[in-house]
Design a protein around this motif. Structure first.
Motif, PDB file in Angstrom:
ATOM      1  N   VAL A  29      45.823  35.719  48.116  1.00 14.76           N
ATOM      2  CA  VAL A  29      45.476  36.635  48.483  1.00 14.76           C
ATOM      3  C   VAL A  29      43.984  36.780  48.380  1.00 14.76           C
ATOM      4  O   VAL A  29      43.833  36.734  47.318  1.00 14.76           O
ATOM      5  CB  VAL A  29      46.637  37.914  47.795  1.00 14.76           C
ATOM      6  CG1 VAL A  29      45.937  39.744  48.002  1.00 14.76           C
ATOM      7  CG2 VAL A  29      48.143  38.087  48.156  1.00 14.76           C
ATOM      8  N   TRP A  30      43.276  37.709  49.426  1.00  8.85           N
ATOM      9  CA  TRP A  30      41.949  37.870  48.886  1.00  8.85           C
ATOM     10  C   TRP A  30      41.580  38.620  48.876  1.00  8.85           C
ATOM     11  O   TRP A  30      40.500  39.135  48.318  1.00  8.85           O
ATOM     12  CB  TRP A  30      40.812  36.976  50.425  1.00  8.85           C
ATOM     13  CG  TRP A  30      41.810  37.523  51.700  1.00  8.85           C
ATOM     14  CD1 TRP A  30      40.932  38.480  52.230  1.00  8.85           C
ATOM     15  CD2 TRP A  30      42.477  36.857  52.584  1.00  8.85           C
ATOM     16  NE1 TRP A  30      41.415  39.027  53.316  1.00  8.85           N
ATOM     17  CE2 TRP A  30      42.245  37.506  53.833  1.00  8.85           C
ATOM     18  CE3 TRP A  30      42.910  35.826  52.401  1.00  8.85           C
ATOM     19  CZ2 TRP A  30      42.924  37.114  54.381  1.00  8.85           C
ATOM     20  CZ3 TRP A  30      44.221  35.297  53.779  1.00  8.85           C
ATOM     21  CH2 TRP A  30      44.150  35.697  55.127  1.00  8.85           C
ATOM     22  N   THR A  31      42.109  39.783  49.306  1.00 11.56           N
ATOM     23  CA  THR A  31      41.807  40.929  49.065  1.00 11.56           C
ATOM     24  C   THR A  31      42.910  42.016  48.734  1.00 11.56           C
ATOM     25  O   THR A  31      44.515  42.149  48.982  1.00 11.56           O
ATOM     26  CB  THR A  31      41.169  41.487  50.388  1.00 11.56           C
ATOM     27  OG1 THR A  31      39.992  41.020  50.790  1.00 11.56           O
ATOM     28  CG2 THR A  31      40.858  43.126  49.707  1.00 11.56           C
ATOM     29  N   ILE A  32      42.671  42.940  47.366  1.00 12.37           N
ATOM     30  CA  ILE A  32      43.665  44.183  46.965  1.00 12.37           C
ATOM     31  C   ILE A  32      42.928  44.774  47.681  1.00 12.37           C
ATOM     32  O   ILE A  32      41.372  45.872  46.717  1.00 12.37           O
ATOM     33  CB  ILE A  32      43.640  43.771  44.894  1.00 12.37           C
ATOM     34  CG1 ILE A  32      44.238  42.545  45.097  1.00 12.37           C
ATOM     35  CG2 ILE A  32      44.440  44.691  44.867  1.00 12.37           C
ATOM     36  CD1 ILE A  32      44.128  41.821  43.368  1.00 12.37           C
ATOM     37  N   GLN A  33      43.212  46.107  48.033  1.00 13.20           N
ATOM     38  CA  GLN A  33      42.368  48.133  47.567  1.00 13.20           C
ATOM     39  C   GLN A  33      43.694  48.654  47.444  1.00 13.20           C
ATOM     40  O   GLN A  33      45.239  47.971  46.995  1.00 13.20           O
ATOM     41  CB  GLN A  33      42.365  47.728  49.686  1.00 13.20           C
ATOM     42  CG  GLN A  33      43.810  47.943  50.203  1.00 13.20           C
ATOM     43  CD  GLN A  33      43.229  47.967  51.822  1.00 13.20           C
ATOM     44  OE1 GLN A  33      42.643  47.214  52.264  1.00 13.20           O
ATOM     45  NE2 GLN A  33      44.095  48.580  52.609  1.00 13.20           N
ATOM     46  N   SER A  34      43.359  49.991  47.269  1.00 13.21           N
ATOM     47  CA  SER A  34      44.042  50.833  47.088  1.00 13.21           C
ATOM     48  C   SER A  34      42.703  52.338  47.601  1.00 13.21           C
ATOM     49  O   SER A  34      41.981  52.121  47.336  1.00 13.21           O
ATOM     50  CB  SER A  34      43.978  51.046  45.582  1.00 13.21           C
ATOM     51  OG  SER A  34      45.187  51.971  45.766  1.00 13.21           O
ATOM     52  N   SER A  35      43.253  53.374  47.478  1.00  9.48           N
ATOM     53  CA  SER A  35      43.317  54.719  47.446  1.00  9.48           C
ATOM     54  C   SER A  35      43.408  55.391  46.453  1.00  9.48           C
ATOM     55  O   SER A  35      44.664  55.145  46.021  1.00  9.48           O
ATOM     56  CB  SER A  35      43.999  55.644  49.215  1.00  9.48           C
ATOM     57  OG  SER A  35      42.878  56.675  49.228  1.00  9.48           O
ATOM     58  N   ILE A  36      42.118  55.645  45.691  1.00 13.08           N
ATOM     59  CA  ILE A  36      42.291  56.530  44.392  1.00 13.08           C
ATOM     60  C   ILE A  36      41.464  58.220  44.369  1.00 13.08           C
ATOM     61  O   ILE A  36      40.703  58.228  45.639  1.00 13.08           O
ATOM     62  CB  ILE A  36      41.611  55.706  43.511  1.00 13.08           C
ATOM     63  CG1 ILE A  36      42.019  54.622  43.311  1.00 13.08           C
ATOM     64  CG2 ILE A  36      41.559  56.589  42.170  1.00 13.08           C
ATOM     65  CD1 ILE A  36      41.910  53.469  41.985  1.00 13.08           C
TER      66      ILE A  36
END
Length: 210
Positions: free
Chosen positions: A111-118
């Protein structure tokens, strides 16, 4: 007593659901109004290889999990993650342990990108993720109403792995990332002030509206 980590399994669901519900009740964790009703509902939306619980003295005090952002093959290396720690265990470094576990596990799986909306006012979560190399890539103003009917702003964050899918791979490695001209062109296209259109501002690694 320090916390230990282990994979999150079906036996942990009652405690995971309890902690999830506690986070929802704060009003600062998610737009969701209640956790999934069953383990199957939770299990379906989370990748089994990247789910963890933090345990102190045999008690589950936090959990983390990731979800695929798309079924399309080109996005196979992009996931969205969630981290929840029970109130009595906060401030003890458990969030850091869980984020570190997610990073190590996902990078090991390509996996190259971990994202989230906070939520923009969830300063503790934003600070936690900043310490682990997450950067702000966008700001969404009044994106949705929460359970109390209040419009909320969210911050889109991401961590781009330095070892998986890096900008330095391939023949065009010289520019380690998008050039300033890319941003200038995007700003020109998205900064339109046509009637009825939102004006976007593009800055390195993201966009912001006003």
């Amino acid at each position: 007593m320090s916390a230990s980590l282990r994979p999150l399994t079906t036996r942990d669901w009652p405690e995971v659901r309890r902690i999830y519900a506690e986070g929802i009740a704060t009003g600062h964790a998610t737009f969701e109004t209640e956790p999934p009703a069953t383990w199957d509902d939770f299990d379906t939306g989370k990748l089994a290889a990247h789910r963890f619980v933090a345990v102190i003295d045999g008690r589950v005090v936090g959990w983390a999990a990731v979800s695929a952002v798309s079924s399309r093959c080109v996005y196979r290396g992009v996931v969205e993650h969630s981290v929840y720690v029970e109130a009595d265990a906060r401030g003890r470094g458990i969030g850091h342990l869980l984020v570190e576990a997610v990073i190590a596990s996902t990078e090991g799986d390509g996996v190259w990108t971990i994202q989230s909306s906070i939520f923009a006012d969830n300063h503790a979560s934003l600070a936690l993720h900043a310490r682990h190399g997450f950067r702000t890539v966008g700001f969404r103003e009044r994106i949705a109403r929460d359970a109390g009917g209040v419009w909320r702003d969210t911050v889109l964050i991401e961590r781009r792995s330095p070892v998986v899918g890096g900008y330095d791979e391939g023949p065009d490695a010289a520019a380690s990332g998008p050039s300033s001209s890319t941003y200038a062109e995007a700003s020109s296209r998205l900064g339109s002030t046509q009637p009825g259109r939102t004006k976007w501002h593009v800055y390195p690694f993201g966009m912001r509206t006003r």
